[in-house]
Motif scaffolding. Sequence first.
Motif, PDB file in Angstrom:
ATOM      1  N   VAL A 121       6.769   4.460 -18.509  1.00  0.00           N
ATOM      2  CA  VAL A 121       7.951   3.385 -18.153  1.00  0.00           C
ATOM      3  C   VAL A 121       6.979   1.884 -18.692  1.00  0.00           C
ATOM      4  N   SER A 122       7.786   1.385 -19.640  1.00  0.00           N
ATOM      5  CA  SER A 122       7.246   0.110 -20.203  1.00  0.00           C
ATOM      6  C   SER A 122       8.594  -0.709 -20.217  1.00  0.00           C
ATOM      7  N   ILE A 123       8.165  -1.915 -19.631  1.00  0.00           N
ATOM      8  CA  ILE A 123       9.294  -2.965 -19.610  1.00  0.00           C
ATOM      9  C   ILE A 123       8.738  -4.416 -19.909  1.00  0.00           C
ATOM     10  N   THR A 126       6.204  10.509   1.769  1.00  0.00           N
ATOM     11  CA  THR A 126       6.024   9.989   0.478  1.00  0.00           C
ATOM     12  C   THR A 126       5.976   8.477   0.999  1.00  0.00           C
ATOM     13  N   TYR A 127       4.828   7.732   0.391  1.00  0.00           N
ATOM     14  CA  TYR A 127       4.999   6.238   0.657  1.00  0.00           C
ATOM     15  C   TYR A 127       4.289   5.616  -0.703  1.00  0.00           C
ATOM     16  N   TRP A 128       4.565   4.162  -0.844  1.00  0.00           N
ATOM     17  CA  TRP A 128       3.870   3.395  -1.850  1.00  0.00           C
ATOM     18  C   TRP A 128       3.307   2.065  -1.235  1.00  0.00           C
ATOM     19  N   ILE A 129       2.156   1.948  -1.716  1.00  0.00           N
ATOM     20  CA  ILE A 129       1.632   0.399  -1.194  1.00  0.00           C
ATOM     21  C   ILE A 129       1.488  -0.321  -2.500  1.00  0.00           C
ATOM     22  N   ALA A 130       1.863  -1.712  -2.285  1.00  0.00           N
ATOM     23  CA  ALA A 130       1.774  -2.596  -3.549  1.00  0.00           C
ATOM     24  C   ALA A 130       1.126  -3.925  -3.006  1.00  0.00           C
ATOM     25  N   MET A 162       1.198  -7.835  -9.600  1.00  0.00           N
ATOM     26  CA  MET A 162       1.348  -6.833  -8.684  1.00  0.00           C
ATOM     27  C   MET A 162       0.997  -5.439  -8.978  1.00  0.00           C
ATOM     28  N   THR A 163       0.387  -4.662  -8.496  1.00  0.00           N
ATOM     29  CA  THR A 163      -0.137  -3.382  -8.445  1.00  0.00           C
ATOM     30  C   THR A 163       0.557  -2.470  -7.506  1.00  0.00           C
ATOM     31  N   ALA A 164       0.903  -1.309  -7.607  1.00  0.00           N
ATOM     32  CA  ALA A 164       1.251  -0.385  -6.709  1.00  0.00           C
ATOM     33  C   ALA A 164       0.655   1.148  -6.851  1.00  0.00           C
ATOM     34  N   ASP A 165       0.601   1.686  -5.843  1.00  0.00           N
ATOM     35  CA  ASP A 165      -0.141   3.062  -5.957  1.00  0.00           C
ATOM     36  C   ASP A 165       0.912   3.966  -4.993  1.00  0.00           C
ATOM     37  N   PHE A 166       1.228   5.373  -5.585  1.00  0.00           N
ATOM     38  CA  PHE A 166       2.185   6.177  -5.206  1.00  0.00           C
ATOM     39  C   PHE A 166       1.488   7.152  -4.527  1.00  0.00           C
ATOM     40  N   ASN A 167       1.973   7.528  -3.233  1.00  0.00           N
ATOM     41  CA  ASN A 167       1.530   9.019  -2.452  1.00  0.00           C
ATOM     42  C   ASN A 167       2.499   9.817  -2.204  1.00  0.00           C
ATOM     43  N   TYR A 168       2.556  10.870  -2.854  1.00  0.00           N
ATOM     44  CA  TYR A 168       3.731  11.798  -2.632  1.00  0.00           C
ATOM     45  C   TYR A 168       3.392  12.858  -1.680  1.00  0.00           C
ATOM     46  N   GLY A 169       4.674  13.100  -0.696  1.00  0.00           N
ATOM     47  CA  GLY A 169       4.669  14.119   0.317  1.00  0.00           C
ATOM     48  C   GLY A 169       4.765  15.570  -0.321  1.00  0.00           C
ATOM     49  N   LYS A 170       4.482  16.610   0.582  1.00  0.00           N
ATOM     50  CA  LYS A 170       4.386  17.783   0.038  1.00  0.00           C
ATOM     51  C   LYS A 170       5.727  18.301  -0.597  1.00  0.00           C
ATOM     52  N   ASN A 171       6.888  17.897  -0.073  1.00  0.00           N
ATOM     53  CA  ASN A 171       8.122  18.123  -0.816  1.00  0.00           C
ATOM     54  C   ASN A 171       8.516  17.688  -2.215  1.00  0.00           C
ATOM     55  N   SER A 226       0.685   5.146 -10.438  1.00  0.00           N
ATOM     56  CA  SER A 226       0.724   3.640 -10.206  1.00  0.00           C
ATOM     57  C   SER A 226       1.554   2.864 -11.201  1.00  0.00           C
ATOM     58  N   ALA A 227       1.724   1.561 -10.629  1.00  0.00           N
ATOM     59  CA  ALA A 227       2.369   0.740 -11.656  1.00  0.00           C
ATOM     60  C   ALA A 227       1.549  -0.632 -11.574  1.00  0.00           C
TER      61      ALA A 227
END
Length: 412
Positions: free
Chosen positions: A338-340, A147-151, A162-171, A374-375
């Motif tokens: 998620v809203s802040i 799993t990793y994320w890039i912002a 700032m924008t971020a994308d999430f990539n999830y590992g198989k677990n 994403s965020a």
Amino acid sequence: INLEKPVFMMPMGSLSDNLGSGEFLVMFDVKDVERLKKEFKEMGFNLSKGKDVEFAVRGREAVGIYKGETGFVVMMERSEKLNENYINQLTKSMSAGKTVDGVVDYMAVKADMTMFFTGDKSQKLETSGMKELDEIAQKMSSLSKGTYWIAQMSFNDQEAVMTADFNYGKNLKKYMPMMGDALSEEAMAVIADENTFAVYAFNSQFEKAFSMIMDNLDEKTKAEMDKSLSMVGGMDKFKTMFTGEFAVAMASGTEDMNVSAFLGIGDKKQVQSLMDGFGMFVGLKKSGNGYEMDGNRLEFNDKGLMFTTNVEAMNQLKASKKSLSKQFGDFKFGSTPVSIFVDFQKMAKVKDFEDFAEAFKFFEFMTMSMDNNSAKMVFKSNKPNQNVLRTLIEAGLEMQRLEEIRQEKRAQ
């Protein structure tokens, strides 16, 4: 620093298996080496020469310049790890170009600043010293493998985005999506008070999250947890008690700060029975169709449990179905799980934050939206013709100045 090229931020473990992930690294292209050395010296770092690198260590921090062109800053939790061998190991990994999953994609991102997190090295995180908790943490850490994320962050006039994308590992993928849908009206009602200056809200899938934890525990630990949750009917009952939705809002009152909150309930009868039976042990008193504790008020509605710091606020919370009256750019509160948001102009007027009011006045608002993939986060300053990076630095210096004044007053 040459801001025409990217600034990279990542855990140290992203570079090499020999470097732990409990430390954080910032790397940047150096525009003026002598000027940077001077700046380091003024900050209390006296550089020493090593192979291909000039560096200095101070406590839990280190700075340096690699091959006269790449500057770096290291931040660590434990100062005893920082030494010349560690810095040499770091620069060797930098030159070898060792990577983990996601780093290649990360290095290709073109933005003013990019950030990277990898779950591959999370098993190297520092332990707490408590055997049971450490064993659970190590088992849970295997979930984040792959799993990793890039912002990426852009600094514009008056606005940082700032924008971020999430990539999830198989677990982790088999437990996704972990978040729910947009916020319910009951959760969004916490902003009923027109003086609300900050809200944090999320809608997760509690049963899924709880199952994810249970699936990664051994049978003995599961049995112990089931026993400790016996008062609510055990684990199977507990995981259906809550929906996973939560919201809390802060508003400025005439004297004190008012707080309103909402907790999504899946099994109202079970929660109500628990509060009736065990509430007295924490000072919870039955009052009308709700509860009171130290002047705070709790009541149920169709979706969950409402909390306020006074009765008047509870009446507002029950009556409100409206959305924000103030607009924060294109941010739509509650449209994502998620809203802040933080309204800095209103926050500056709150008594609890008066020591830092001058620094808060640099900004208008901060917003954040996030879903399963994403965020997006936005900082908006009140200086339209100035790059927001400069404004952030000015605000940071002002915060430091105000803190020094507070410390001087305490010492008198």
